[in-house]
Scaffold this motif. Sequence first.
Motif, PDB file in Angstrom:
ATOM      1  N   GLU A 162       0.837  -1.132   0.347  1.00 30.37           N
ATOM      2  CA  GLU A 162      -0.153  -0.219  -0.052  1.00 30.37           C
ATOM      3  C   GLU A 162       0.788   1.254  -0.142  1.00 30.37           C
ATOM      4  OE1 GLU A 162      -3.590   0.384  -0.618  1.00 30.37           O
ATOM      5  OE2 GLU A 162      -3.553  -1.248  -0.983  1.00 30.37           O
ATOM      6  N   THR A 163       1.909   1.121   0.697  1.00 33.64           N
ATOM      7  CA  THR A 163       2.665   2.776   0.854  1.00 33.64           C
ATOM      8  C   THR A 163       3.585   2.138  -0.511  1.00 33.64           C
ATOM      9  OG1 THR A 163       3.293   1.988   3.052  1.00 33.64           O
ATOM     10  CG2 THR A 163       4.665   3.607   2.116  1.00 33.64           C
ATOM     11  N   ILE A 164       3.871   1.492  -0.601  1.00 31.16           N
ATOM     12  CA  ILE A 164       4.659   1.733  -2.481  1.00 31.16           C
ATOM     13  C   ILE A 164       3.568   2.220  -4.032  1.00 31.16           C
ATOM     14  CG2 ILE A 164       5.986   0.409  -4.374  1.00 31.16           C
ATOM     15  CD1 ILE A 164       6.959  -1.670  -2.113  1.00 31.16           C
ATOM     16  N   LYS A 165       2.746   1.683  -3.291  1.00 31.03           N
ATOM     17  CA  LYS A 165       1.712   2.591  -4.430  1.00 31.03           C
ATOM     18  C   LYS A 165       0.979   3.460  -3.764  1.00 31.03           C
ATOM     19  CE  LYS A 165      -2.404   0.042  -3.878  1.00 31.03           C
ATOM     20  NZ  LYS A 165      -3.134  -0.719  -3.999  1.00 31.03           N
ATOM     21  N   GLU A 166       1.054   4.517  -2.528  1.00 31.64           N
ATOM     22  CA  GLU A 166       0.985   5.511  -3.360  1.00 31.64           C
ATOM     23  C   GLU A 166       2.372   6.615  -3.129  1.00 31.64           C
ATOM     24  OE1 GLU A 166       0.555   6.093   1.323  1.00 31.64           O
ATOM     25  OE2 GLU A 166      -1.626   4.880   1.316  1.00 31.64           O
ATOM     26  N   GLN A 167       3.220   6.024  -3.094  1.00 29.83           N
ATOM     27  CA  GLN A 167       4.431   6.768  -3.190  1.00 29.83           C
ATOM     28  C   GLN A 167       4.748   6.751  -4.486  1.00 29.83           C
ATOM     29  OE1 GLN A 167       6.564   7.862  -0.695  1.00 29.83           O
ATOM     30  NE2 GLN A 167       5.638   7.474   0.316  1.00 29.83           N
ATOM     31  N   ILE A 168       4.205   5.400  -5.919  1.00 29.88           N
ATOM     32  CA  ILE A 168       4.373   4.932  -6.763  1.00 29.88           C
ATOM     33  C   ILE A 168       3.748   6.383  -7.391  1.00 29.88           C
ATOM     34  CG2 ILE A 168       6.281   2.995  -7.156  1.00 29.88           C
ATOM     35  CD1 ILE A 168       3.287   1.646  -7.772  1.00 29.88           C
ATOM     36  N   ALA A 169       2.366   6.557  -7.047  1.00 29.88           N
ATOM     37  CA  ALA A 169       1.894   7.081  -7.687  1.00 29.88           C
ATOM     38  C   ALA A 169       2.231   8.845  -7.065  1.00 29.88           C
ATOM     39  CB  ALA A 169       0.261   7.438  -6.835  1.00 29.88           C
ATOM     40  N   GLN A 170       2.522   8.959  -6.344  1.00 29.02           N
ATOM     41  CA  GLN A 170       3.083  10.742  -5.304  1.00 29.02           C
ATOM     42  C   GLN A 170       4.056  10.907  -6.665  1.00 29.02           C
ATOM     43  OE1 GLN A 170       4.641  11.200  -2.092  1.00 29.02           O
ATOM     44  NE2 GLN A 170       3.941  13.305  -1.187  1.00 29.02           N
ATOM     45  N   CYS A 171       5.073  10.130  -6.845  1.00 26.19           N
ATOM     46  CA  CYS A 171       6.828  10.487  -7.496  1.00 26.19           C
ATOM     47  C   CYS A 171       5.732  10.626  -9.291  1.00 26.19           C
ATOM     48  CB  CYS A 171       7.109   8.789  -7.739  1.00 26.19           C
ATOM     49  SG  CYS A 171       8.212   9.156  -6.417  1.00 26.19           S
ATOM     50  N   ALA A 172       5.176  10.233  -9.244  1.00 30.39           N
ATOM     51  CA  ALA A 172       4.184  10.207 -11.240  1.00 30.39           C
ATOM     52  C   ALA A 172       3.606  11.247 -11.118  1.00 30.39           C
ATOM     53  CB  ALA A 172       3.884   8.450 -11.561  1.00 30.39           C
ATOM     54  N   SER A 173       3.171  11.479  -9.918  1.00 30.95           N
ATOM     55  CA  SER A 173       2.547  13.171 -10.464  1.00 30.95           C
ATOM     56  C   SER A 173       2.974  14.432 -11.052  1.00 30.95           C
ATOM     57  CB  SER A 173       1.510  13.430  -9.068  1.00 30.95           C
ATOM     58  OG  SER A 173       2.331  14.338  -7.636  1.00 30.95           O
ATOM     59  N   GLN A 174       4.838  13.770 -10.685  1.00 32.66           N
ATOM     60  CA  GLN A 174       6.019  15.173 -10.872  1.00 32.66           C
ATOM     61  C   GLN A 174       5.748  15.226 -11.599  1.00 32.66           C
ATOM     62  OE1 GLN A 174       6.599  16.903  -7.787  1.00 32.66           O
ATOM     63  NE2 GLN A 174       5.815  15.367  -6.877  1.00 32.66           N
ATOM     64  N   SER A 175       6.293  16.489 -12.468  1.00 32.44           N
ATOM     65  CA  SER A 175       6.641  17.203 -13.683  1.00 32.44           C
ATOM     66  C   SER A 175       8.201  16.756 -13.999  1.00 32.44           C
ATOM     67  CB  SER A 175       6.632  18.471 -13.909  1.00 32.44           C
ATOM     68  OG  SER A 175       7.532  19.132 -13.031  1.00 32.44           O
TER      69      SER A 175
END
Length: 175
Positions: A162-175
Amino acid sequence: PPRSTLFPYTTLFRSVFNLRNTARPELYGISLEGRDSASFMYLAGGGSVHKGLDRVLEAFRARPNLKLYVCSPFLHEKDFCKVYRRELFRTPNIYPVGFVSIGGKRFNQLVERCSFHILPSCSEANSAAVLTAMSAGMIPLISRECGFDDGEAIFLPDCFVETIKEQIAQCASQS
């Protein structure tokens, strides 16, 4: 008994030094232009479960809008491939690359796509894979056990799926 009897090598080895792996300067010239913030590379040696590939696969399976390129010798781990065959070979956003030669044509092509390197390993000392990815311009999203200090990487708070899912989504939202 005296300390020298218990530890006969203490006179030979008085200090222990942490020797850091080195970066790969030959990768410094790879272009940073056109990289996709939704593309991640899992780059590691053998020991897929030890290095968290199982958790990474589960996280990316749940995030079909993100891409994962798996660059490791996972094909030599038959049991792992059997358990994770759906994620590795039947999930459209997960690309099972296998072993790649660092600095080779295929590696360079993948690096030019990927913005992030992910490695939620449980024990690395100082991960050469992370340094290689950093040398090629990827941003490391890693566990603290990869052996880096604050300011050198983005650290996963823990290695739960669950943490990995959240973190990859957060990283991917960066420009």
